[in-house]
Design an enzyme around this catalytic site. Structure first.
Site, PDB file in Angstrom:
ATOM      1  N   ALA A   1      12.489   0.103  11.944  1.00 36.65           N
ATOM      2  CA  ALA A   1      13.844  -0.183  11.578  1.00 36.65           C
ATOM      3  C   ALA A   1      14.355  -1.092  12.262  1.00 36.65           C
ATOM      4  CB  ALA A   1      14.860   1.015  11.519  1.00 36.65           C
TER       5      ALA A   1
ATOM      6  N   TRP B   1      14.385   2.548  27.879  1.00 32.67           N
ATOM      7  CA  TRP B   1      15.075   1.774  28.671  1.00 32.67           C
ATOM      8  C   TRP B   1      15.735   1.035  28.050  1.00 32.67           C
ATOM      9  CZ3 TRP B   1      18.761   2.918  31.740  1.00 32.67           C
ATOM     10  CH2 TRP B   1      19.377   1.924  32.613  1.00 32.67           C
TER      11      TRP B   1
ATOM     12  N   ASP C   1       4.994  -8.059  36.159  1.00 29.41           N
ATOM     13  CA  ASP C   1       5.746  -6.697  36.080  1.00 29.41           C
ATOM     14  C   ASP C   1       5.124  -5.500  36.723  1.00 29.41           C
ATOM     15  OD1 ASP C   1       3.352  -5.796  34.508  1.00 29.41           O
ATOM     16  OD2 ASP C   1       4.399  -6.340  32.394  1.00 29.41           O
TER      17      ASP C   1
ATOM     18  N   HIS D   1       6.609  -3.785  26.899  1.00 28.71           N
ATOM     19  CA  HIS D   1       6.623  -4.724  28.189  1.00 28.71           C
ATOM     20  C   HIS D   1       7.046  -6.226  28.029  1.00 28.71           C
ATOM     21  CE1 HIS D   1       3.999  -1.337  29.517  1.00 28.71           C
ATOM     22  NE2 HIS D   1       4.748  -1.236  30.233  1.00 28.71           N
TER      23      HIS D   1
ATOM     24  N   GLU E   1       9.456   7.807  32.201  1.00 35.99           N
ATOM     25  CA  GLU E   1      10.784   7.822  33.030  1.00 35.99           C
ATOM     26  C   GLU E   1      12.182   8.162  32.313  1.00 35.99           C
ATOM     27  OE1 GLU E   1      11.209   3.680  31.618  1.00 35.99           O
ATOM     28  OE2 GLU E   1       9.726   5.105  31.904  1.00 35.99           O
TER      29      GLU E   1
END
Length: 481
Positions: free
Chosen positions: A346, A366, A111, A18, A387
């Site tokens: 990584a 995302w 947010d 976030h 999502e």
């Protein structure tokens, strides 16, 4: 003194997934639009945030103590519920910090889980914006689903019919977020409460751009379609994701990558919060081996339970050829000439940007999706939670830049994994995906363009003008007094 420079206060939910998009938005507002920005973060994230801002001017970090919610929420509650309670309990401290400032911020940007802070806007005379670090499809479903009547909800959740959303592609039952399928659970009501609050802000910023999601954005901006639910301007401000850091290229994986042919390596990672079962890890290993393709695999121990977890503890030992016990015996030896294993973490963006990488097997978070698009890398979509199923549908069905597992809730066989890997890495269909994603990458770069009037830049210019007008009104009122 009349203040002419807009000041944005940003309030981020906990967790770097976030926080990082919030930081990138803060840097954009400061560097390109003349804002002074104050980012409020919980102490648990503060050190990581500071490291991301070493070269950024005009952005301040203010730490908020992490609230103790042990007596306020069930330890087994859904992560959405826990984050919501943390954010709610942090609002009084946020208010105190803002009140202590010499001048109230022009705007408060929250947010998706920070909606309890919207109440501060009227009290402290600020504009408010909601920043959705995910995409327009997610935003559309989030604000539309709570408005549906019970008959339509039942058609979707019980009869499993696709969810029809005005002006957008239908959402399959299999792709809807799990929280919407349990209307009797607290997580459903918590999520709906946040979503219903988004239109109460002065605008919604979303981490996407026109060419990435033309239908969803058009609907959100059309008062006859989803715009009638959004009710406020929706600004596409993406892509916002972590920039590539040249300092991380001393990782040993880059020595190996430098020896591989262009676009020949598949990068595999399920993100910092994704996990597979022991059975599925075994099938994935066999599928990779039988595909005969080069790969880099960020491999973590199995978690036989939920596919969503924040942290993983080391589990089991290794065999004599350093193959982890949860992978097929001898796997490392048999694939050593074409595979590179990385435990735990990584430098993902830097790996995806390397010319040897030609595919990405991803959980479809995302941020990971944006990194892949910005590097022109096609994907194998293997969503796990939240999502991510909707993201996978966007990538495969609308954009044609990925193949997709049939049903991520079922075990995926080694033969299907092999076929997907070969399709992306060695067949004509993969080349077509590669062509499409590189074209999409070019539109992303145009969106960010300052001098070429990119859509993201223009969106933030409109927000800036709104904040400047607000400042002028506040100044006029002050002089009138």
């Amino acid at each position: 003194m009349h203040i002419t420079k807009p000041h944005a206060a940003m309030f981020s939910s906990p967790g770097m997934g976030h926080v990082l998009p919030v930081i990138e938005l803060a840097k954009r507002l400061s560097a390109n639009h003349g804002f002074h920005v104050t980012v409020f973060v919980l102490e648990t994230d503060a050190a990581s945030v500071q490291s991301k801002l070493l070269n950024s001017t005009g952005v301040d970090i203010v730490n908020l103590p992490s609230p103790d919610i042990s007596g306020l929420v069930d330890p087994n509650a859904h992560v959405v519920t826990k984050i919501g309670v943390i954010m709610r309990e942090a609002v009084p401290t946020l208010r105190s910090k803002i009140v202590a400032m010499h001048q109230n911020p022009t705007a408060l940007i929250i947010d998706l889980f920070g909606t309890d802070a919207l109440c501060l806007a009227a009290e402290l005379n600020m504009l408010t914006y909601v920043f959705i670090a995910s995409n327009a499809r997610y935003l559309g479903v989030s604000i539309y689903y709570p408005t549906l009547d019970e008959v339509i909800k039942e058609e979707h959740t019980v009869q499993r019919k696709p969810l029809t959303i005005p002006g957008c592609e239908p959402v399959r039952f299999e792709d809807i977020m799990d929280a919407y399928l349990v209307p009797d659970e607290p997580v459903y009501h918590d999520l709906v409460r946040h979503c219903l609050a988004y239109p109460k802000a002065d605008g919604i910023l979303v981490n996407t751009w026109e060419e990435m999601e033309p239908k969803s954005l058009k609907s959100l901006q059309d008062p006859k379609l989803l715009g009638r639910v959004a009710r406020v301007p929706v600004y596409p401000v993406g892509p916002l994701c972590r920039p590539i850091q040249s300092s991380t290229t001393d990782h040993p994986v880059f020595d190996w990558l430098n020896k591989q042919p262009n676009e020949s390596v598949l990068y595999i990672s399920f993100g910092s919060g994704g996990s597979l079962t022991a059975q599925q890890l075994t099938e994935l290993a066999w599928g990779l081996e039988e595909s005969q393709q080069r790969f880099i695999w960020v491999v973590r121990p199995p978690v036989d339970g939920s596919s969503c977890s924040d942290y993983f503890s080391a589990k089991g030992g290794v065999t004599k050829d350093n193959t982890p016990e949860y992978l097929p015996e001898g796997f490392v030896t048999r694939t050593c000439d074409r595979g590179f294993m990385i435990p735990s973490w990584a430098p993902q963006a830097e790996i995806l940007a390397h010319q040897a990488v030609g595919g990405f097997l991803t959980h479809c978070g995302w941020s990971s999706t944006l990194e892949s698009v910005l590097c022109g890398v096609p994907m194998i979509a293997w969503p796990l939670f939240a999502e991510q199923n909707m993201n996978a549908a966007l990538l495969s069905d609308e954009l044609g830049i990925s193949v997709r597992v049939d049903d991520p809730k079922e075990a995926i066989s080694r033969s299907k994994i092999e076929a997907m890997v070969r399709k992306v890495m060695a067949e004509d269909e993969g080349e077509e995906m590669r062509r499409k994603v590189k074209k999409l990458r070019d539109t992303a770069e145009m969106s960010l363009s300052i001098h070429g009037g990119g859509s993201a830049h223009e969106s933030l210019c409109r927000v800036t003008k709104e904040c400047q007008r607000f400042l002028e009104c506040v100044g006029d009122l002050g002089r009138g007094a």
